[in-house]
Design an enzyme around this catalytic site. Structure first.
Site, mmCIF file in Angstrom:
data_model
loop_
_atom_site.group_PDB
_atom_site.id
_atom_site.type_symbol
_atom_site.label_atom_id
_atom_site.label_comp_id
_atom_site.label_asym_id
_atom_site.label_seq_id
_atom_site.Cartn_x
_atom_site.Cartn_y
_atom_site.Cartn_z
ATOM 1 N N LYS A 201 4.137 16.415 1.719
ATOM 2 C CA LYS A 201 4.273 15.059 2.248
ATOM 3 C C LYS A 201 5.067 15.145 3.538
ATOM 4 O O LYS A 201 6.231 15.549 3.536
ATOM 5 C CB LYS A 201 4.957 14.147 1.236
ATOM 6 C CG LYS A 201 5.097 12.723 1.775
ATOM 7 C CD LYS A 201 5.603 11.756 0.733
ATOM 8 C CE LYS A 201 5.732 10.376 1.331
ATOM 9 N NZ LYS A 201 6.244 9.402 0.356
ATOM 10 N N ARG A 211 5.315 0.536 4.716
ATOM 11 C CA ARG A 211 6.713 0.107 4.560
ATOM 12 C C ARG A 211 6.841 -1.378 4.869
ATOM 13 O O ARG A 211 7.653 -2.069 4.278
ATOM 14 C CB ARG A 211 7.613 0.962 5.441
ATOM 15 C CG ARG A 211 7.638 2.421 4.972
ATOM 16 C CD ARG A 211 8.464 3.303 5.891
ATOM 17 N NE ARG A 211 8.301 4.726 5.532
ATOM 18 C CZ ARG A 211 8.737 5.736 6.274
ATOM 19 N NH1 ARG A 211 9.379 5.492 7.401
ATOM 20 N NH2 ARG A 211 8.563 6.983 5.878
ATOM 21 N N LYS A 223 13.458 9.752 7.119
ATOM 22 C CA LYS A 223 13.183 10.506 5.896
ATOM 23 C C LYS A 223 13.045 12.005 6.159
ATOM 24 O O LYS A 223 12.495 12.742 5.337
ATOM 25 C CB LYS A 223 11.939 9.929 5.210
ATOM 26 C CG LYS A 223 12.110 8.450 4.802
ATOM 27 C CD LYS A 223 11.023 7.974 3.842
ATOM 28 C CE LYS A 223 11.280 6.533 3.372
ATOM 29 N NZ LYS A 223 10.319 6.097 2.339
ATOM 30 N N GLU A 239 6.250 24.701 -0.827
ATOM 31 C CA GLU A 239 6.170 23.564 -1.757
ATOM 32 C C GLU A 239 5.029 23.774 -2.761
ATOM 33 O O GLU A 239 5.168 23.440 -3.941
ATOM 34 C CB GLU A 239 5.956 22.252 -0.992
ATOM 35 C CG GLU A 239 7.134 21.821 -0.116
ATOM 36 C CD GLU A 239 8.302 21.245 -0.914
ATOM 37 O OE1 GLU A 239 8.222 21.174 -2.155
ATOM 38 O OE2 GLU A 239 9.305 20.871 -0.274
ATOM 39 N N LYS A 254 -0.433 14.628 2.194
ATOM 40 C CA LYS A 254 -0.292 13.266 2.725
ATOM 41 C C LYS A 254 0.443 13.300 4.040
ATOM 42 O O LYS A 254 1.495 13.945 4.102
ATOM 43 C CB LYS A 254 0.493 12.448 1.702
ATOM 44 C CG LYS A 254 0.758 11.027 2.103
ATOM 45 C CD LYS A 254 1.560 10.358 1.041
ATOM 46 C CE LYS A 254 2.001 8.997 1.538
ATOM 47 N NZ LYS A 254 2.987 8.410 0.710
ATOM 48 N N SER A 280 -1.619 4.272 5.122
ATOM 49 C CA SER A 280 -1.737 2.943 5.732
ATOM 50 C C SER A 280 -2.020 2.994 7.231
ATOM 51 O O SER A 280 -2.814 2.207 7.740
ATOM 52 C CB SER A 280 -0.473 2.140 5.441
ATOM 53 O OG SER A 280 0.682 2.836 5.886
ATOM 54 N N TYR A 319 -7.180 3.169 0.964
ATOM 55 C CA TYR A 319 -7.306 1.709 0.959
ATOM 56 C C TYR A 319 -8.758 1.285 1.132
ATOM 57 O O TYR A 319 -9.080 0.110 0.989
ATOM 58 C CB TYR A 319 -6.412 1.101 2.048
ATOM 59 C CG TYR A 319 -4.965 1.485 1.821
ATOM 60 C CD1 TYR A 319 -4.215 0.861 0.824
ATOM 61 C CD2 TYR A 319 -4.370 2.523 2.532
ATOM 62 C CE1 TYR A 319 -2.910 1.246 0.565
ATOM 63 C CE2 TYR A 319 -3.068 2.918 2.288
ATOM 64 C CZ TYR A 319 -2.343 2.279 1.297
ATOM 65 O OH TYR A 319 -1.060 2.678 1.024
HETATM 66 C C1 PBG Z 1 7.145 6.044 -0.798
HETATM 67 C C2 PBG Z 1 5.746 6.127 -0.389
HETATM 68 C C3 PBG Z 1 5.294 5.954 0.915
HETATM 69 C C4 PBG Z 1 3.907 5.987 0.858
HETATM 70 C C5 PBG Z 1 3.540 6.204 -0.463
HETATM 71 N N1 PBG Z 1 4.688 6.302 -1.234
HETATM 72 C C6 PBG Z 1 6.049 5.674 2.152
HETATM 73 C C7 PBG Z 1 7.084 6.593 2.597
HETATM 74 O O1 PBG Z 1 7.197 7.728 2.164
HETATM 75 O O2 PBG Z 1 7.873 6.140 3.429
HETATM 76 C C8 PBG Z 1 3.049 5.802 2.065
HETATM 77 C C9 PBG Z 1 1.682 5.279 1.825
HETATM 78 C C10 PBG Z 1 0.998 4.757 3.019
HETATM 79 O O3 PBG Z 1 1.477 4.789 4.167
HETATM 80 O O4 PBG Z 1 -0.126 4.272 2.813
HETATM 81 N N2 PBG Z 1 7.666 6.989 -1.616
#
Ligand code: PBG
Length: 330
Positions: A201, A211, A223, A239, A254, A280, A319
């Site tokens: 991730k 968010r 983050k 990982e 991701k 997203s 989505y």
């Molecule tokens: C949070 C989480 C996030 C997403 C899925 N779980 C956001 C982040 O890590 O800040 C992002 C999903 C997306 O952008 O569609 N743990």
């Protein structure tokens, strides 16, 4: 005439031939639909993600019915939690009467065959908006506490398993959480609950709209001390080795579209199913480009999803799950 016996275009000359040699085909079974839920009686359109809604529990179940009718196999739930329930220890994340347990039960009561996945991370519940528990020193510097967070994530995973979730999906990127969650589930009799690990991730700008949807952006800091640097590949393999050793059942990459190289290499290197999350920001770029009349929406959706599958993903969280399944039914 050229002397050209090797002519690749021979195989592309009509639709029948093209169909015959098509290697990658999308299917409704490839997809998991992310769904947002809130504790209000009515659903709300999400301003940051046109076309997506924060569903009331009733509408969430209705949406699941439509997904089942389209042959989608699973949904992953994300809660928008009221600001007053957010605390610095994120304890609402393991409330057995909380929003996610209620949502799981409501869906399972109507559609027991639909897989329900849940996100394991603290950000929707955390007053700080971080995925882990935050400690702040006197100079205002933040530390995300790894081991304390893992203990809470185990409680969250158990809470979701008790409510009837099929798969828990830790997205927090704390070290050691897959193994600890596995042990917590096994010792409580949930050895059949699978773990889909967000293994690679990345600390990505593509999460911005999500968010906004959950009002879960970090209140301060970023983050980068837990999500990975987009410049790096080696960390993704470190990982991968850890999540496999800790007995993850599915590995996830991701975001998806900008990380096809990671998806491809994971598929080559692992015997576990590979999932990829079209996040997203990837969704929003397609929405914005097509709303402006610049790009063909349906073709772009199909091509973006096809690329993720071609790279090696067995499972695509998107989505566009419903939209694509509708296109596939035509
Ligand atoms: C949070 C989480 C996030 C997403 C899925 N779980 C956001 C982040 O890590 O800040 C992002 C999903 C997306 O952008 O569609 N743990």
């Amino acid at each position: 005439m050229l002397h050209l016996p090797n002519r690749p275009r021979r195989n592309r000359q009509n639709p029948a031939l093209r169909n015959l040699i098509e290697e990658t085909k999308l299917h409704a079974h490839d997809f998991i639909a992310p769904l947002f839920v809130h504790a209000k009686d009515t659903s709300e359109a999400i301003e940051a993600m046109p076309g997506c809604s924060r569903f009331s529990l009733d509408d969430l179940v209705k949406e699941c019915g439509e997904l089942v009718a389209l042959d989608i196999q699973g949904v992953i739930l994300f809660p928008a939690i009221a600001e007053k329930l957010k605390t610095s220890c994120a304890s609402e994340c393991c409330n057995p009467d909380g929003l996610i347990p209620q949502a799981i039960k409501a869906i399972k009561a109507q559609y027991p065959q639909l897989l329900v996945l849940t996100d394991i991370a603290l950000d929707p519940y955390n007053a700080d908006g971080h995925d882990g528990i935050v400690s702040t020193d006197k100079n205002g510097n933040l530390t995300i506490l790894n081991d304390d967070t893992v203990a809470t994530l185990c409680k969250q995973a158990l809470c979701h398993a008790q409510a009837g979730a099929d798969i828990v999906a830790p997205s927090d990127m704390m070290d050691g959480r897959i193994g600890e969650i596995r042990t917590a589930l096994d010792t409580q009799g949930y050895q059949d609950i699978a773990i889909m690990a967000y293994t690679a991730k990345y600390a990505s700008a593509y999460y911005g709209p999500f968010r906004g949807a959950l009002e879960s952006a970090p209140k301060s800091g970023d983050k980068k001390t837990y999500q990975m640097n987009p410049a790096n590949t080696s960390e993704a393999f470190r990982e991968l080795a850890l999540d496999q050793a800790e007995n993850a059942d599915i590995l996830m990459v991701k975001p998806a579209g900008s990380y096809l190289d990671i998806i491809y290499q994971y598929r080559q290197q692992s015997n576990l199913p590979i999932a990829a999350y079209q996040v997203s920001g990837e969704y929003l770029m397609i929405e914005a480009g097509s709303a402006a009349g610049w790009l063909d929406k349906d073709k772009l959706i199909e091509e973006s999803l096809l690329s993720i599958k071609r790279a090696g993903a067995h499972i695509i969280v998107s989505y566009y799950a419903k939209y694509m399944a509708q296109i596939l039914q035509k």
